[in-house]
Design an enzyme around this catalytic site. Structure first.
Site, PDB file in Angstrom:
ATOM      1  N   ASP A  93       5.647   4.705   5.377  1.00  0.00           N
ATOM      2  CA  ASP A  93       6.593   3.764   5.983  1.00  0.00           C
ATOM      3  C   ASP A  93       6.772   2.502   5.152  1.00  0.00           C
ATOM      4  O   ASP A  93       7.631   1.673   5.457  1.00  0.00           O
ATOM      5  CB  ASP A  93       6.186   3.418   7.420  1.00  0.00           C
ATOM      6  CG  ASP A  93       4.759   2.915   7.535  1.00  0.00           C
ATOM      7  OD1 ASP A  93       3.897   3.370   6.763  1.00  0.00           O
ATOM      8  OD2 ASP A  93       4.487   2.074   8.411  1.00  0.00           O
ATOM      9  N   HIS A 125       0.854  -1.184   0.000  1.00  0.00           N
ATOM     10  CA  HIS A 125       0.000   0.000   0.000  1.00  0.00           C
ATOM     11  C   HIS A 125       0.891   1.235   0.000  1.00  0.00           C
ATOM     12  O   HIS A 125       2.121   1.134   0.027  1.00  0.00           O
ATOM     13  CB  HIS A 125      -0.971   0.004   1.175  1.00  0.00           C
ATOM     14  CG  HIS A 125      -0.341   0.069   2.535  1.00  0.00           C
ATOM     15  ND1 HIS A 125       0.477  -0.918   3.027  1.00  0.00           N
ATOM     16  CD2 HIS A 125      -0.413   1.006   3.526  1.00  0.00           C
ATOM     17  CE1 HIS A 125       0.880  -0.612   4.245  1.00  0.00           C
ATOM     18  NE2 HIS A 125       0.353   0.568   4.569  1.00  0.00           N
ATOM     19  N   HIS A 160       1.265   3.934   2.148  1.00  0.00           N
ATOM     20  CA  HIS A 160       1.699   4.690   3.320  1.00  0.00           C
ATOM     21  C   HIS A 160       3.212   4.861   3.328  1.00  0.00           C
ATOM     22  O   HIS A 160       3.966   3.978   2.914  1.00  0.00           O
ATOM     23  CB  HIS A 160       1.223   4.016   4.601  1.00  0.00           C
ATOM     24  CG  HIS A 160      -0.248   4.232   4.859  1.00  0.00           C
ATOM     25  ND1 HIS A 160      -0.959   3.514   5.782  1.00  0.00           N
ATOM     26  CD2 HIS A 160      -1.144   5.088   4.296  1.00  0.00           C
ATOM     27  CE1 HIS A 160      -2.224   3.924   5.799  1.00  0.00           C
ATOM     28  NE2 HIS A 160      -2.355   4.871   4.899  1.00  0.00           N
TER      29      HIS A 160
END
Length: 571
Positions: free
Chosen positions: A388, A384, A386
């Protein structure tokens, strides 16, 4: 010996720190600290035995749907309600100051724990420890109006104080005796800080089976319950077992009703025996908690400092899979982001899943680890968008020249079921929207390993990241993964935290947690639907996440907003 070891009850073996089921934060990841332990009270209800039995004990078998101690025997009890601290409760018996001394806690918490004990035993089995005055007790509760009073308590239409005041009743705290204080181990996601009380069934009253939390109730001699537990017929948690053992040793009913001389808290900690997880409780041979100076000698380790688990450091999972752990630890990323490297032995290409944040040192370490396998990066996959997991997308593309695949801008999209055959491996895409609507998992078919990103984590549970994440999609995703665990998936390799070798049990835990959360949110919004959405979300967070540190309430709020949307849709 100053401790006793208990085998970890089946069904709790794979739960780990993170706090998700206690109302812990679910923010874009998990928390590394143990989940907060909710103040609670439970009551061992006793009556004279029949025949040669000296006493009988009332127990409930908790429903399979319960998030804590499902299908286990327990005593009536539960968490405190903020209204249990009401100083207007009519009171008889030891005053709150005396109870605070006995419990070694504040006067306010002592008050709410005693009231919670009385309230819970009335809500769950219809036994009311109250009377018109300090010397009497309500003897007849058979009138249907008392069921209505219980229902009003359960629905939060009234508080216990309001019930007693309106009925001109006095809480008989002298009918309760404090026996023990146990705290759920730190490795559990749903935790309670529980005082155990004992009380005699008031004459004329009947303990019933109306509780929605139990599938059955029974009165039995302590010895019978212990024998059934030994035979595998009744499961129970260690504190339940210890309490029943103490009652079995009582010389009489009056002896069993006596308070403990001194109550010390018992916080079990994990230990290993023959590669199996056990719980070590700092108790003496009679099952009583120990003073801190004695409890600290548990296995020559201080109480509370037994390792919850070996800290996750990444490294090889098997000959085809290894993890390079990014050094970005935080309450939300645990030890850091897991960057997964996959290649068959002798293959000249490797797949990298989630290279992580824009950390040049980490990216170079990933390349070094790939080269150590005699390979180069042939494909980069993202679970995904995000930061991080994917902040390094552009830079890692520059370093490797490999295709970048993921369902967000900057990467080439993947499709459900898409098969990648590279590095001697077969890796299949599984679309798993919910945490974000672009979330994807990847299945390594040879090994039955599903790389889950933040859809399922090594500890705790993940946020449904409102407004992008959607709870309905996430629940569908959990069903989809659950179906996979009946066949091809046995192990989960998450984006944060350790590998989960029991995929099926973990997915069940996640699904149960979501349903419990929805029930809590639904209950908290009763009669509040006309409030502005922002105000309603704040109200729900304050009630449902009351035991969670306030610095994580903004993250919890994301999940609440997603759940409110789900409920508004009539799901």
């Amino acid at each position: 010996m100053t401790y006793r070891d208990f085998p970890m009850p089946a069904g709790l073996r794979r739960t780990v720190p993170g706090g998700s089921e206690t109302g812990g934060p679910e923010a874009g990841g998990t928390v590394a600290e143990p989940a907060p332990a909710k103040a609670s009270a439970t009551v061992m209800l006793l009556r004279p035995g029949t025949g040669t039995d000296g006493l009988e004990l009332f127990v409930l078998k908790r429903a399979a749907t319960m998030a804590f101690a499902a299908n286990m025997l327990a005593f009536p009890g539960g968490g405190v309600d903020p209204r249990d601290a009401d100083p207007d409760v009519p009171w008889a018996g030891p005053d709150p100051q005396e109870w605070a001394r006995r419990m070694d806690t504040s006067v306010e918490q002592a008050r709410e724990l005693v009231i919670a004990a009385a309230r819970e035993v009335f809500e769950e089995c219809g036994v009311l420890l109250a009377g018109p005055d300090a010397g009497s007790i309500v003897a007849d509760l058979t009138d249907p109006v008392w069921d209505e009073e219980r229902d009003a308590l359960l629905s939060r239409e009234q508080s216990f104080a309001e019930l007693l005041i309106r009925r001109n009743l006095v809480l008989r705290t002298d009918l309760l005796s404090l026996r023990a204080h146990w705290i759920t181990p730190e490795l559990q996601p749903k935790r309670f800080n529980t005082r155990f009380f004992v009380a005699r069934l008031p004459e004329g009253q009947i303990a019933d089976d109306r509780s929605s939390e139990a599938t059955e109730v029974l009165w039995a001699a302590p010895e019978q319950l212990l024998a059934a537990n030994d035979a595998g017929e009744h499961r129970m948690l260690p504190p339940t077992r210890v309490m029943i053992e103490q009652l079995a040793r009582a010389a009489s009913l009056d002896d069993a009703l006596r308070p403990a001389e001194r109550v010390w808290p018992v916080l079990p900690a994990p230990v290993e025996h023959d590669d199996a997880l056990w719980m070590r409780a700092p108790i003496d041979e009679d099952g009583n908690g120990l003073p801190p100076t004695v409890a600290a000698r548990n296995g020559d380790r201080p109480q509370g400092e037994l390792p919850v688990m070996t800290p996750w450091t990444g490294g090889p999972l098997n000959e085809r899979v290894t993890c390079t752990l990014c050094p970005n630890p935080s309450p939300m990323t645990l030890e850091g982001t897991n960057t997964w490297i996959l290649s068959a032995p002798g293959a000249d290409e490797a797949v990298v899943i989630d290279p992580g944040p824009l950390d040049e040192e980490h990216l170079q370490q990933v390349l070094t680890d790939v080269a150590a396998r005699g390979a180069r990066v042939g494909l980069v996959l993202f679970t995904h968008e995000h930061w991080d997991h994917a902040q390094s997308l552009e830079r890692f593309g520059e370093l490797t020249g490999a295709p970048l695949r993921g369902n967000f801008p900057g990467a080439e999209p993947v499709t459900d079921g898409e098969l990648f055959e590279i590095g001697g491996l077969r890796l299949r895409t599984v679309l798993t929207p919910g945490h974000t609507m672009a979330s994807v998992c990847f299945l390594l078919e040879e090994d039955g390993i599903l790389f889950t990103g933040d859809t399922i984590l090594g500890r705790g549970t993940t946020v449904v990241a409102h407004p992008d994440g959607q709870l309905s999609a996430y629940l569908d995703t959990l069903e989809k993964i659950a179906d996979l665990t009946t066949g091809s998936v046995t192990t989960l390799a998450p984006g944060h935290g350790p590998v989960l070798p029991d995929a099926a049990a973990t997915v069940r835990q996640y699904a149960d947690h979501r349903q419990e959360r929805l029930a809590q949110v639904r209950e908290a919004t009763v009669g509040q639907q006309d409030r502005p959405r922002s105000e309603l979300a704040d109200l729900v967070v304050a009630e449902v996440y009351a035991e969670v540190p306030r610095n994580v309430w903004p993250a919890a709020r994301q999940s609440v907003l997603a759940q409110l949307d789900y409920l508004d849709a009539g799901s």
